[in-house]
Design a protein around this motif. Structure first.
Motif, PDB file in Angstrom:
ATOM      1  N   THR A   1       0.820  -1.207   0.000  1.00 45.02           N
ATOM      2  CA  THR A   1       0.000   0.000   0.000  1.00 45.02           C
ATOM      3  C   THR A   1       0.859   1.264   0.000  1.00 45.02           C
ATOM      4  O   THR A   1       0.326   2.375   0.000  1.00 45.02           O
ATOM      5  CB  THR A   1      -0.926   0.013   1.233  1.00 45.02           C
ATOM      6  N   ASP A   2       2.175   1.066  -0.006  1.00 46.98           N
ATOM      7  CA  ASP A   2       3.100   2.193  -0.123  1.00 46.98           C
ATOM      8  C   ASP A   2       3.967   1.951  -1.353  1.00 46.98           C
ATOM      9  O   ASP A   2       3.542   2.188  -2.469  1.00 46.98           O
ATOM     10  CB  ASP A   2       3.925   2.333   1.160  1.00 46.98           C
ATOM     11  N   GLU A   3       5.176   1.456  -1.177  1.00 45.89           N
ATOM     12  CA  GLU A   3       6.059   1.127  -2.294  1.00 45.89           C
ATOM     13  C   GLU A   3       6.422  -0.351  -2.245  1.00 45.89           C
ATOM     14  O   GLU A   3       6.501  -0.951  -1.170  1.00 45.89           O
ATOM     15  CB  GLU A   3       7.347   1.954  -2.223  1.00 45.89           C
ATOM     16  N   GLY A   4       6.657  -0.930  -3.423  1.00 44.53           N
ATOM     17  CA  GLY A   4       7.213  -2.270  -3.495  1.00 44.53           C
ATOM     18  C   GLY A   4       6.240  -3.373  -3.171  1.00 44.53           C
ATOM     19  O   GLY A   4       5.054  -3.317  -3.535  1.00 44.53           O
ATOM     20  N   VAL A   5       6.737  -4.371  -2.426  1.00 46.07           N
ATOM     21  CA  VAL A   5       5.988  -5.608  -2.231  1.00 46.07           C
ATOM     22  C   VAL A   5       6.088  -6.079  -0.777  1.00 46.07           C
ATOM     23  O   VAL A   5       6.928  -5.621  -0.008  1.00 46.07           O
ATOM     24  CB  VAL A   5       6.523  -6.731  -3.143  1.00 46.07           C
ATOM     25  N   ALA A   6       5.208  -7.017  -0.433  1.00 48.40           N
ATOM     26  CA  ALA A   6       5.353  -7.849   0.756  1.00 48.40           C
ATOM     27  C   ALA A   6       5.778  -9.230   0.280  1.00 48.40           C
ATOM     28  O   ALA A   6       5.444  -9.645  -0.829  1.00 48.40           O
ATOM     29  CB  ALA A   6       4.045  -7.930   1.532  1.00 48.40           C
ATOM     30  N   PHE A   7       6.527  -9.954   1.113  1.00 48.48           N
ATOM     31  CA  PHE A   7       7.051 -11.270   0.745  1.00 48.48           C
ATOM     32  C   PHE A   7       6.386 -12.381   1.551  1.00 48.48           C
ATOM     33  O   PHE A   7       6.182 -12.259   2.764  1.00 48.48           O
ATOM     34  CB  PHE A   7       8.553 -11.343   1.015  1.00 48.48           C
ATOM     35  N   LEU A   8       6.088 -13.484   0.855  1.00 47.86           N
ATOM     36  CA  LEU A   8       5.692 -14.743   1.481  1.00 47.86           C
ATOM     37  C   LEU A   8       6.686 -15.785   0.984  1.00 47.86           C
ATOM     38  O   LEU A   8       6.755 -16.054  -0.223  1.00 47.86           O
ATOM     39  CB  LEU A   8       4.283 -15.166   1.083  1.00 47.86           C
ATOM     40  N   VAL A   9       7.461 -16.350   1.880  1.00 47.27           N
ATOM     41  CA  VAL A   9       8.551 -17.243   1.490  1.00 47.27           C
ATOM     42  C   VAL A   9       8.306 -18.627   2.072  1.00 47.27           C
ATOM     43  O   VAL A   9       8.146 -18.785   3.292  1.00 47.27           O
ATOM     44  CB  VAL A   9       9.911 -16.711   1.983  1.00 47.27           C
ATOM     45  N   CYS A  10       8.284 -19.622   1.204  1.00 45.85           N
ATOM     46  CA  CYS A  10       8.144 -21.012   1.626  1.00 45.85           C
ATOM     47  C   CYS A  10       9.489 -21.718   1.454  1.00 45.85           C
ATOM     48  O   CYS A  10      10.008 -21.819   0.334  1.00 45.85           O
ATOM     49  CB  CYS A  10       7.079 -21.730   0.798  1.00 45.85           C
ATOM     50  N   VAL A  11      10.056 -22.207   2.554  1.00 45.20           N
ATOM     51  CA  VAL A  11      11.383 -22.813   2.538  1.00 45.20           C
ATOM     52  C   VAL A  11      11.494 -23.776   3.711  1.00 45.20           C
ATOM     53  O   VAL A  11      11.024 -23.476   4.814  1.00 45.20           O
ATOM     54  CB  VAL A  11      12.478 -21.722   2.596  1.00 45.20           C
ATOM     55  N   GLU A  12      12.053 -24.949   3.464  1.00 42.90           N
ATOM     56  CA  GLU A  12      12.264 -25.969   4.487  1.00 42.90           C
ATOM     57  C   GLU A  12      10.984 -26.292   5.265  1.00 42.90           C
ATOM     58  O   GLU A  12      11.000 -26.519   6.477  1.00 42.90           O
ATOM     59  CB  GLU A  12      13.367 -25.539   5.464  1.00 42.90           C
ATOM     60  N   GLY A  13       9.865 -26.291   4.569  1.00 46.29           N
ATOM     61  CA  GLY A  13       8.596 -26.618   5.201  1.00 46.29           C
ATOM     62  C   GLY A  13       8.005 -25.503   6.044  1.00 46.29           C
ATOM     63  O   GLY A  13       6.976 -25.703   6.704  1.00 46.29           O
ATOM     64  N   LYS A  14       8.633 -24.324   6.034  1.00 46.10           N
ATOM     65  CA  LYS A  14       8.148 -23.177   6.782  1.00 46.10           C
ATOM     66  C   LYS A  14       7.630 -22.113   5.813  1.00 46.10           C
ATOM     67  O   LYS A  14       8.111 -22.005   4.688  1.00 46.10           O
ATOM     68  CB  LYS A  14       9.261 -22.551   7.623  1.00 46.10           C
ATOM     69  N   THR A  15       6.670 -21.316   6.277  1.00 51.75           N
ATOM     70  CA  THR A  15       6.188 -20.178   5.499  1.00 51.75           C
ATOM     71  C   THR A  15       6.359 -18.919   6.333  1.00 51.75           C
ATOM     72  O   THR A  15       5.856 -18.837   7.455  1.00 51.75           O
ATOM     73  CB  THR A  15       4.721 -20.345   5.093  1.00 51.75           C
TER      74      THR A  15
END
Length: 238
Positions: A114-128
């Motif tokens: 809602t400002d600049e850029g992005v939010a991240f959702l990262v899935c790695v080693e069975g974790k989110t």
């Protein structure tokens, strides 16, 4: 998971084989074993979320990669002008809004900020892991009511994309500059998602805002999930 609060919106998440470093621009990074894959994430170009010094670490670790919001443009001429080795470009993935990127065994999804850029959702080693960047329900006293209404609409739309999803750890703004509206974004995130633990961020050194929100009507139902941060460099085992 070992999570280190670096400063402001900066966090490091250490897993068995990977380390995720989010929005680092200030503070001291821990040192990790050289056989780990180090992943830097920069949500957008604002100087309290991105600094060119993250590129200094490419010579320190044998396996390292960068995920940058698409508004961070680091072309060859820019890097040369800033004195950064241009070979770093081969280790950069730019991530647009509302996209999914697969890199080796890691999945990186994004939301539109809602400002600049992005939010991240990262899935790695069975974790989110969720890192909001500057995706927040920004409601400023004295702002045009139409602007504040649009901000609410845009934030709700992005959170609706992840409604019901589980996050092992989440990093979400709790900005005291918003006054009585500081917890709007945090509250909606907690209501609409299933987050194991949530780390407030973007607090501008006012860590008291965490206790205020935890004790508020909006925060009490989730107080056991909201981590209390007191100082830069603080470590948590989750």
């Amino acid at each position: 998971m070992k999570i280190t609060y670096l400063y402001h919106s900066g966090f490091a998440v250490e897993l068995d084989s990977h380390v995720l470093v989010f929005d680092y621009y200030r503070g001291k990074l821990p040192e990790w074993e050289n056989d780990k894959t180090i992943l830097f994430f920069a949500s957008h170009k604002h100087p309290d979320h991105f600094d060119l010094k993250i590129f200094d670490y490419i010579s320190q670790y044998k396996k390292l990669h960068y995920f940058l919001g698409s508004d961070i443009r680091v072309n060859e001429k820019y890097l040369e002008r800033k004195g950064v080795d241009c070979s770093v470009r081969s280790a950069i993935t730019n991530t647009g809004k509302n996209t999914t990127t697969q890199w080796e065994d890691i999945t990186v999804e994004t939301l539109r900020s809602t400002d600049e850029g992005v939010a991240f959702l990262v899935c790695v080693e069975g974790k989110t892991i969720y890192h909001a960047g500057d995706l927040n329900w920004w409601h400023w006293e004295g702002e045009d009511p139409a602007w504040n209404a649009r901000m609410e609409k845009d934030y709700r739309a992005e959170i609706a994309r992840i409604a019901g999803r589980h996050f092992d750890a989440a990093f979400v703004p709790l900005d005291p500059r918003l006054g009585k509206h500081d917890g709007l974004g945090m509250r909606l995130f907690l209501e609409r998602t299933d987050a194991g633990v949530v780390f407030p961020m973007h607090m501008w050194d006012d860590y008291a805002v965490i206790d205020r929100f935890r004790k508020s009507g909006a925060g009490k139902p989730y107080a056991d999930r909201i981590m209390k941060i007191s100082f830069a460099g603080q470590e948590f085992i989750v």
